[in-house]
Design a protein around this motif. Structure first.
Motif, short mmCIF file in Angstrom:
data_model
loop_
_atom_site.label_atom_id
_atom_site.label_comp_id
_atom_site.label_asym_id
_atom_site.label_seq_id
_atom_site.Cartn_x
_atom_site.Cartn_y
_atom_site.Cartn_z
N UNK A 144 93.42 -26.12 -3.23
CA UNK A 144 93.78 -24.97 -2.40
C UNK A 144 94.53 -23.92 -3.21
N UNK A 145 95.43 -24.34 -4.08
CA UNK A 145 96.18 -23.38 -4.90
C UNK A 145 95.28 -22.69 -5.91
N UNK A 146 94.32 -23.42 -6.46
CA UNK A 146 93.40 -22.82 -7.43
C UNK A 146 92.60 -21.70 -6.76
N UNK A 147 92.25 -21.87 -5.49
CA UNK A 147 91.47 -20.85 -4.78
C UNK A 147 92.25 -19.56 -4.58
N UNK A 148 93.57 -19.60 -4.73
CA UNK A 148 94.37 -18.39 -4.59
C UNK A 148 94.26 -17.50 -5.82
N UNK A 149 93.81 -18.05 -6.93
CA UNK A 149 93.62 -17.25 -8.14
C UNK A 149 92.43 -16.30 -7.95
N UNK A 150 92.43 -15.15 -8.61
CA UNK A 150 91.24 -14.29 -8.60
C UNK A 150 90.02 -15.04 -9.13
N UNK A 151 88.85 -14.66 -8.62
CA UNK A 151 87.62 -15.36 -9.00
C UNK A 151 87.38 -15.33 -10.51
N UNK A 152 87.78 -14.21 -11.17
CA UNK A 152 87.58 -14.12 -12.62
C UNK A 152 88.37 -15.21 -13.36
N UNK A 153 89.56 -15.54 -12.87
CA UNK A 153 90.35 -16.59 -13.49
C UNK A 153 89.73 -17.96 -13.21
N UNK A 154 89.27 -18.16 -11.96
CA UNK A 154 88.70 -19.46 -11.60
C UNK A 154 87.43 -19.74 -12.40
#
Length: 255
Positions: free
Chosen positions: A1-11
Motif C-alpha cells: 500500500x505504501x509503495x503505491x503512494x509513490x509516483x508511477x515513475x518511481x514504482x
C-alpha cells in the motif's frame, strides 16, 4: 500500500527496492516516509523520465493543478460569501489575477501537434474527460435559468447545489488529467523559457488573491474566518511554484 503512494515513475524503476526499504524500516519510519512521498509529488520534474520533454510536461501539469486549486478555492469563497463577493469579485486586483492566470496557463500548457491524428486524439480525450462535468454543470445552469430550481422541492435544492460544485471540481481535475495523459506524439511540451515565464506569472496570479482575501477578512473590525483561512491557504500554494521553478532551472539539454 505504501509503495503505491509513490509516483508511477518511481514504482516502475525502483518498485522492488522501495518495497524492501519500507519493510526494513518498519512502522517507525512511516512518518518520514510519508513526508518524503508528499515531497516527491511536489517535485514532478525530478522524477525518472525518458526525455526533457517529459519533464517539461510534468512541470506543466503541476502548474495547471496548483492553478486549478487556487481558482476553485477563490471562486468558492466568493460564490459562497455574498458580502465578500460584492466587495472584491469585480475589483481590478481580482480581474488582473484572472488575466495573469490565463496568460500563465497559455504559456505552460502543451500545444497539440498540427496533425490530423493529434487533433483527433486531443478532441477525443477532452470529450471523454469533460463529458461528466459539462453534463452536470449544464444541467444545473438549465435548472436555474428555467426556474426549475425554485419550483423543486426543498430537499432537492442541495443536490442541485452539489451538482454545480462537483462539476467545477471535476472540470479542474480533468484539465490536469488531460495534460498528463497526452503523450509526446500528440502534444508539444512548452519550451523551457516559456515554461519558466509561465510559472512566474502563475505564481504571482496564485499568490495575489491570498493577501486580498486576508485584507477583506478584517473589514469593519470583524474577522471573517472563511476569508482568512482561504487567504492563508492560497499563500501556502506559492512554495509549490517556487520548487517547480527551481527544478526547471536545473534542467539541461541532456535531461
Amino acid at each position: 500500500m505504501l509503495v503505491r503512494l509513490y509516483p508511477a515513475a518511481f514504482r516502475s524503476r525502483w518498485g522492488p527496492a522501495l518495497e524492501h526499504e519500507i519493510r526494513a524500516g518498519g512502522w517507525r519510519a512511516w512518518p518520514n516516509l510519508l513526508a518524503g512521498i508528499a515531497d516527491m509529488w511536489l517535485h514532478p520534474v525530478v522524477w525518472p523520465a525518458e526525455s526533457r520533454a517529459q519533464r517539461c510536461r510534468r512541470a506543466a501539469t503541476m502548474a495547471v493543478a496548483v492553478s486549478a486549486v487556487c481558482w476553485f478555492v477563490t471562486h468558492a469563497v466568493m460564490e459562497l460569501h455574498a458580502p465578500l463577493s460584492a466587495r472584491i469579485a469585480g475589483s481590478w486586483p481580482m480581474s488582473v489575477c484572472s488575466l495573469l492566470m490565463l496568460l500563465g496557463l497559455a504559456l505552460v500548457a502543451p500545444r497539440p501537434r498540427m496533425t490530423r491524428i493529434a487533433m483527433i486524439a486531443v478532441v477525443r480525450c477532452a470529450a471523454a474527460r469533460f463529458a461528466v462535468p459539462v453534463t452536470l454543470g449544464a444541467g444545473a445552469v438549465v435548472c436555474v435559468h428555467t426556474g426549475a430550481s425554485a419550483a423543486a422541492p426543498t430537499p432537492l435544492r442541495p443536490a442541485l447545489f452539489a451538482c454545480w460544485w462537483t462539476a467545477l471540481a471535476l472540470a479542474a481535475i480533468q484539465s490536469c488529467r488531460i495534460i498528463a495523459a497526452l503523450g509526446q506524439a500528440v502534444v508539444v511540451p512548452p519550451r523551457p523559457g516559456n515554461l519558466r515565464l509561465g510559472l512566474w506569472i502563475l505564481a504571482a496570479a496564485v499568490t495575489a488573491p491570498g493577501p486580498i482575501l486576508l485584507r477583506a477578512s478584517t473589514t469593519n473590525g470583524h474577522l471573517d474566518l472563511l476569508s482568512a483561512v482561504s487567504g492563508a491557504g492560497l499563500l501556502v500554494l506559492a512554495p509549490a511554484f517556487a520548487g517547480t521553478l527551481r527544478d526547471v532551472r536545473h534542467l539541461t539539454p541532456a535531461d
